[in-house]
Design a protein around this motif. Sequence first.
Motif, short mmCIF file in Angstrom:
data_model
loop_
_atom_site.label_atom_id
_atom_site.label_comp_id
_atom_site.label_asym_id
_atom_site.label_seq_id
_atom_site.Cartn_x
_atom_site.Cartn_y
_atom_site.Cartn_z
N LEU B 309 -47.44 -23.39 -78.12
CA LEU B 309 -47.38 -23.11 -76.70
C LEU B 309 -46.04 -23.50 -76.13
O LEU B 309 -45.43 -22.76 -75.38
N THR B 310 -45.61 -24.66 -76.50
CA THR B 310 -44.35 -25.12 -75.95
C THR B 310 -43.19 -24.28 -76.45
O THR B 310 -42.19 -24.12 -75.76
N SER B 311 -43.36 -23.75 -77.63
CA SER B 311 -42.25 -22.96 -78.17
C SER B 311 -42.21 -21.57 -77.56
O SER B 311 -41.25 -20.85 -77.71
N LEU B 312 -43.28 -21.20 -76.89
CA LEU B 312 -43.33 -19.83 -76.38
C LEU B 312 -42.21 -19.45 -75.42
O LEU B 312 -41.58 -18.42 -75.62
N PRO B 313 -41.95 -20.20 -74.41
CA PRO B 313 -41.01 -19.70 -73.41
C PRO B 313 -39.59 -19.52 -73.94
O PRO B 313 -38.83 -18.76 -73.37
N SER B 314 -39.22 -20.21 -74.96
CA SER B 314 -37.84 -20.06 -75.43
C SER B 314 -37.78 -19.10 -76.60
O SER B 314 -38.25 -19.40 -77.68
N PRO B 315 -37.23 -17.95 -76.37
CA PRO B 315 -37.16 -16.96 -77.43
C PRO B 315 -36.19 -17.36 -78.54
O PRO B 315 -36.22 -16.81 -79.62
N THR B 316 -35.34 -18.31 -78.26
CA THR B 316 -34.35 -18.69 -79.26
C THR B 316 -35.01 -19.38 -80.45
O THR B 316 -34.44 -19.40 -81.53
N SER B 317 -36.19 -19.93 -80.22
CA SER B 317 -36.82 -20.66 -81.31
C SER B 317 -37.45 -19.73 -82.33
O SER B 317 -38.16 -20.18 -83.21
N ASN B 318 -37.21 -18.47 -82.18
CA ASN B 318 -37.81 -17.50 -83.08
C ASN B 318 -37.30 -17.71 -84.50
O ASN B 318 -36.11 -17.71 -84.76
N ALA B 319 -38.25 -17.88 -85.41
CA ALA B 319 -37.86 -18.18 -86.78
C ALA B 319 -37.41 -16.91 -87.48
O ALA B 319 -37.75 -15.81 -87.07
N ASP B 320 -36.60 -17.06 -88.52
CA ASP B 320 -36.23 -15.85 -89.26
C ASP B 320 -37.39 -15.43 -90.16
O ASP B 320 -38.37 -16.16 -90.33
N ILE B 321 -37.22 -14.28 -90.76
CA ILE B 321 -38.38 -13.68 -91.43
C ILE B 321 -38.83 -14.48 -92.63
O ILE B 321 -40.02 -14.59 -92.93
N LEU B 322 -37.87 -15.12 -93.30
CA LEU B 322 -38.22 -15.89 -94.47
C LEU B 322 -39.12 -17.05 -94.07
O LEU B 322 -40.14 -17.32 -94.69
N GLU B 323 -38.73 -17.71 -92.97
CA GLU B 323 -39.56 -18.82 -92.49
C GLU B 323 -40.93 -18.31 -92.10
O GLU B 323 -41.95 -18.95 -92.40
N PHE B 324 -40.92 -17.16 -91.46
CA PHE B 324 -42.19 -16.59 -91.02
C PHE B 324 -43.09 -16.34 -92.22
O PHE B 324 -44.26 -16.73 -92.25
N ILE B 325 -42.54 -15.67 -93.22
CA ILE B 325 -43.35 -15.34 -94.39
C ILE B 325 -43.76 -16.62 -95.10
O ILE B 325 -44.90 -16.77 -95.56
N ASP B 326 -42.83 -17.57 -95.14
CA ASP B 326 -43.15 -18.84 -95.76
C ASP B 326 -44.36 -19.46 -95.10
O ASP B 326 -45.28 -19.91 -95.74
N ARG B 327 -44.27 -19.44 -93.80
CA ARG B 327 -45.35 -20.04 -93.05
C ARG B 327 -46.64 -19.28 -93.31
O ARG B 327 -47.70 -19.88 -93.54
N GLY B 328 -46.54 -17.95 -93.29
CA GLY B 328 -47.71 -17.13 -93.57
C GLY B 328 -48.29 -17.47 -94.92
O GLY B 328 -49.51 -17.62 -95.09
N CYS B 329 -47.42 -17.60 -95.91
CA CYS B 329 -47.88 -17.88 -97.28
C CYS B 329 -48.52 -19.26 -97.33
O CYS B 329 -49.61 -19.43 -97.87
N ILE B 388 -41.93 -7.50 -89.79
CA ILE B 388 -40.90 -6.79 -90.55
C ILE B 388 -40.23 -5.74 -89.68
O ILE B 388 -39.03 -5.55 -89.72
N GLN B 389 -41.05 -5.14 -88.84
CA GLN B 389 -40.47 -4.11 -87.99
C GLN B 389 -39.45 -4.69 -87.03
O GLN B 389 -38.54 -4.01 -86.57
N GLU B 390 -39.62 -5.96 -86.71
CA GLU B 390 -38.64 -6.56 -85.81
C GLU B 390 -37.33 -6.86 -86.52
O GLU B 390 -36.33 -7.14 -85.87
N GLU B 391 -37.35 -6.79 -87.83
CA GLU B 391 -36.11 -7.04 -88.59
C GLU B 391 -35.20 -5.84 -88.44
O GLU B 391 -35.20 -4.95 -89.26
N LYS B 392 -34.44 -5.86 -87.41
CA LYS B 392 -33.61 -4.68 -87.18
C LYS B 392 -32.19 -4.87 -87.71
O LYS B 392 -31.55 -3.93 -88.15
N SER B 393 -31.72 -6.07 -87.61
CA SER B 393 -30.33 -6.28 -88.01
C SER B 393 -30.23 -6.12 -89.52
O SER B 393 -31.08 -6.60 -90.27
N VAL B 394 -29.21 -5.41 -89.95
CA VAL B 394 -29.09 -5.12 -91.37
C VAL B 394 -28.11 -6.06 -92.04
O VAL B 394 -27.69 -5.84 -93.15
#
Lengths: 387, 829
Positions: B309-329, B388-394
């Motif tokens: 919840l606390t992390s919600l308002p700051s978009p900068t805290s958005n993790a990169d995809i590897l962290e995301f997948i890591d967390r998912g795994c 994954i769809q949000e991964e736009k930067s190449v």
Amino acid sequence: MEDDAPVIYGLEFQARALTAQTAETDAIRFLVGTQSLKFENQIHVIEFDDENNIINKNVLLHQAGEIWHIGASPADKAVLTTCYNKTSDSRVVSCAAVWRMPCDLETESHESPDDSAHNPQALELLCHLDDSTYGNAACVLWEPMGDGKRVISLADNHALLWDLQESFTQAKVSSTATLEGKGQLKFTSGKWSPHHNSSQFATANETAIRAWDLRTMSQIYCIENAHGQLVRDLDFNPNRQYYLASCGDDCKVKFWDVRNVQEPVKTLEDHSHWVWSVRYNHSHDQLVLTASSDSRLILSNMVSISSEPFGHLVDDDELSEGEDNHQEEKNKEPLKDSVVSTYEEHEDSVYAAEWSSADPWLFASLSYDGRLVINRVPRALKYRILL
Amino acid sequence: MDVEGDDSALPEDSGRRRKVHGMLKLYYGLNEEGKSNEQPQALDPCDINGPHFDPEIYMNKLRRECTLAELMDQETCMVKQIRSLDSDMQTLVYENYNKFISATDTIRKMKNDFKKMEDEMDCLSANMEAITDFSARISGTLQDQHTQITKLSGVHTLLRKLQFLFELPARLNKCLELQAYSQAVSSHRRARCVLQQYSHLPSFRGIQDDCHAIMDKLAQELRQKFRDGGTSAKDLSECVELLLQLDEPAEELCDKFLSHARSRLESDLQGLEAEIRPHSSSSRRESSFHRSSLTAAAAASPNENISNLTSLPSPTSNADILEFIDRGCNEFVSSLCLVITSYQELFIVHAQSDELASKNITQMANAKLHAFVDDLAACYFSLVERRIQEEKSVGDNSLLVRALDRFHRRLQAVAKLLPGSSVPHHGTEIVIRAATERVKQYLSALQSFYMDSLTDVRQALATPRLSVAGGASHLGGAGSGRDAPTSLPELLSSLSASILNQIKSVLASVHLFTAKDITFSNKPYFKGEFCSQGVRESLVVSFIKFICQSSRQFCESAGDKGGSTPPILLLLLSRLCLDYETSTISYILTLTDEQFLVQHHTPVTPVTALCAEAREAAQKLLNHYVKVQGLIISQMLRKSVETRDWVNTIEPRNVRAVMKRVVEDATSIDVQVGLLYEEGVRKAHSSDSSKRTFSVYSSSRQQAARYAASYTPSAPLDTNLLSNIHKLFSERIDIFSSVEFNKVSVMTGIIKISLKTFLECVRLRTFGRYGLQQIQVDCHYLQMYLWRFVSDENLVHFLLDEIVGSSAHRCLDPAPMEQSVIEVICERG
């Protein structure tokens, strides 16, 4: 089936002006005006005998000057207009006038070339369409449908509507339209629309095409940058009121739907130099004739934007009359837009091409060196359209 | 034994001993060792030690060979030897005798000892007999007491069991209090059968009822515990195990277990979802806020949710995809695996081993598990896909590939646990989709890179350079603005190189998808279709096609306006496309094929088709370049002809400035084109190319002849023949026609267009005497400079002839200028 060979007729002088004798619907007749600075200019009345494939001609003197444009009255076959250059002192002025051809011409036989050589007859001047305040005349347009009492002349940046009164002997400007803008604007050509009860005409200047309403003499629409370069000529589709063809110095022929002037409906790029003239066939508007200074004449078959996109519609009655089924099937397969034929009989720039008013399958083209070529639509295509 | 004695007696004199030994052996006929090397000796009858010794021969030999003194020496030596041998013999015999004596003594002593032993054995056996006797007597007396003790101990155990039964309710209660559920259940299990059996007895019945009540309570409590879900997975599985033992219906338990697991897994998923959210718009963020606050209320681990919840308002805290997948795994997939294993242990393995469970329970449990896993995995996948769809930067592809790899790898665990599940299949599909999406992104990145570099080139071309190409500089002045910078070829090569580099780096990035250490790279899709359809077709081929197409668009869009694209850019692009056609395309495709080991299962675009397309684009661009440049010059010429009053002009004294400008422009274009295209072939020049005179009357003279015969009505075909004869023999000139890829052809095209315009414009005007003369001067000037640019100078001659001829026609007072005067004027400049 073998197509007839083209018939070629040579004039002594250079020539740019060509028209069909519009009011004549029986004989195939064309009028050609010559350009010569040193000699008397002439109007050649050329009659083509379709049966015998020979040409009969009459030469009329046009003493006023070299002819840049010629127009035949749609109502009276003896009346015509010309735009000509008059050289006086060291000034060259363009004028326009209405003329009458001597009436005994038609009965004369001109089988032998010597006949007319002795006494070329002169045209009878009916009236001048001049008003020095308006500048040099570029062309004169006849009202296409009416009784032949109204003409429009284009002079520099003015369009003048004339009423011809007292059997053409008096001309009065009834209304004018002026193109305003920066620089020296000049109409290069124009066309009176046969649609909308003859209340519209279109003009070309530089790269733009404008349409005008005669009743108010105000602009209806404008196709800016219709061509990359100068627009040389335009023509209305005789059967579809919103369709317009134009051609110009960018070597292109464009077809417009005037309801949407942003993009042309179709563009042809078959010529390799400026296109000077574009003409719809009067009855089968898929046939389009273009003349270019690459010395070629091209006949195109624009089925997709014609009034008969699926070919001639055959009634059920006709079908039951024991027509050849095979031929019927042939009709069904759709024709594609294509170049029907390229005519290379000319050696110099072709500045004018016209369909005959009497025979819809016949047309004439005129190149600068004075060569007039009469051609026919290829038979195969003719039968495909007809059957 | 004698050998041993021999050894101990004479250890020092081994040499001699061996000799003696050998001789003894010889004597006894033992001659097995050293047969071969004794052979030559042995045969020698003179060897005194040999077996074939013949004293007669030996004597004869000695007598024959030796002097008397030698013989005497020999004799003493021999006597000495015989003597020593004798003493040896004596010693041996003596030794052997001694040993024999001592052996005899030993044997005698042994005989005495054995007799003594025999007596002692007899005594032992007598004693043993006595012991057996005694033992039998003792056991006979103790028999009675033993049976009594056994009975007593049996009664004792029975009593203890009874006591256990009577104490059971209390014990169970205590267990319940202490929450020692497993102990309670096992106690109850032990007692259950007995209680069941003796339930007709009132006292037992009471106990049984008590136990039932307690156990019900226990079950209730267990169920409660199960329901709250606050417990860990291990506790939970224990709980389930106990409930199963208490004969709870398996199906219900399955459902409960799964629903409980689901709530926990869903909280994991919501955590993941919350990580995606910050990307989306504020309104969506609000809704997600709302939702996750709800989940926070319900979820087991509020801390984590609060942190989300606390992390919600700051978009900068958005993790990169590897962290995301890591967390998912780590969170979702591992707990899913845990759930699957414990479930399988509880309901499937257990049920199979349990005799009371029927087959259909296993099936039911399996089906439920599959549905459960599929359902949750679908949620998970949709989240992953959204991420994954949000991964736009190449920028860094390796991150994505690693993330996908991890994602895919972890799903293999699920596949192992749950064979026949569609989860890994879907996972692979996601990876494939991500890969194709990525390829698409790369394509668009390449395309935008290409457009950007074109913009750069455009800017580079637009910025004025100090260094001006050498050839044009001497003409100087106004033309220099249009001069090509010297760096035009460099610009081309840098453009081409940067595009190539970009393609290479993109290929390298994409190549990560097929790297060996990536788990999904050995899937058939990544081996075949991805390489051929994905990379080759939709990346490389599409990009090349894009280049061609955008080039073509330059021609079309600029066609109407005429000036939107700088002509140099057209020229540059045309060369670029041509280079592509000749080498670059095949290089790129070979590179791709090699890197990706493309096996063409499906039909792919052949190199030749691409080359043809590139060539077509190059041709179109070059044609367009010619057209644009031609039109620029045409425009100048046209304006110059149209705006002048040719009737009232003054006598020409100079070449008009516009003609000089035309020549300057032509020169600078020539330099420009020369930087990028080869010279090309031109027809041989006649020696006097620049000196050629115009026949002003070449055509007008014919005309005059015609006028002489004037007014003979022109019969078709004949009169015009004369004027057209030269045209009949010259080829028709196509003005706006295709050009070849060389400088001369390009220049020819441009000059053709310009002169034809000049001609057409002249024909529309009327000239005075001096007007014509001016045209003569101008044409001569053009003639002097333009012939060198074109492939066939006759073309220039022809067109200029036409111009002069036409202006003579259009002249009111055709009085041509003297050729010499023209030349003087032109040479003056």
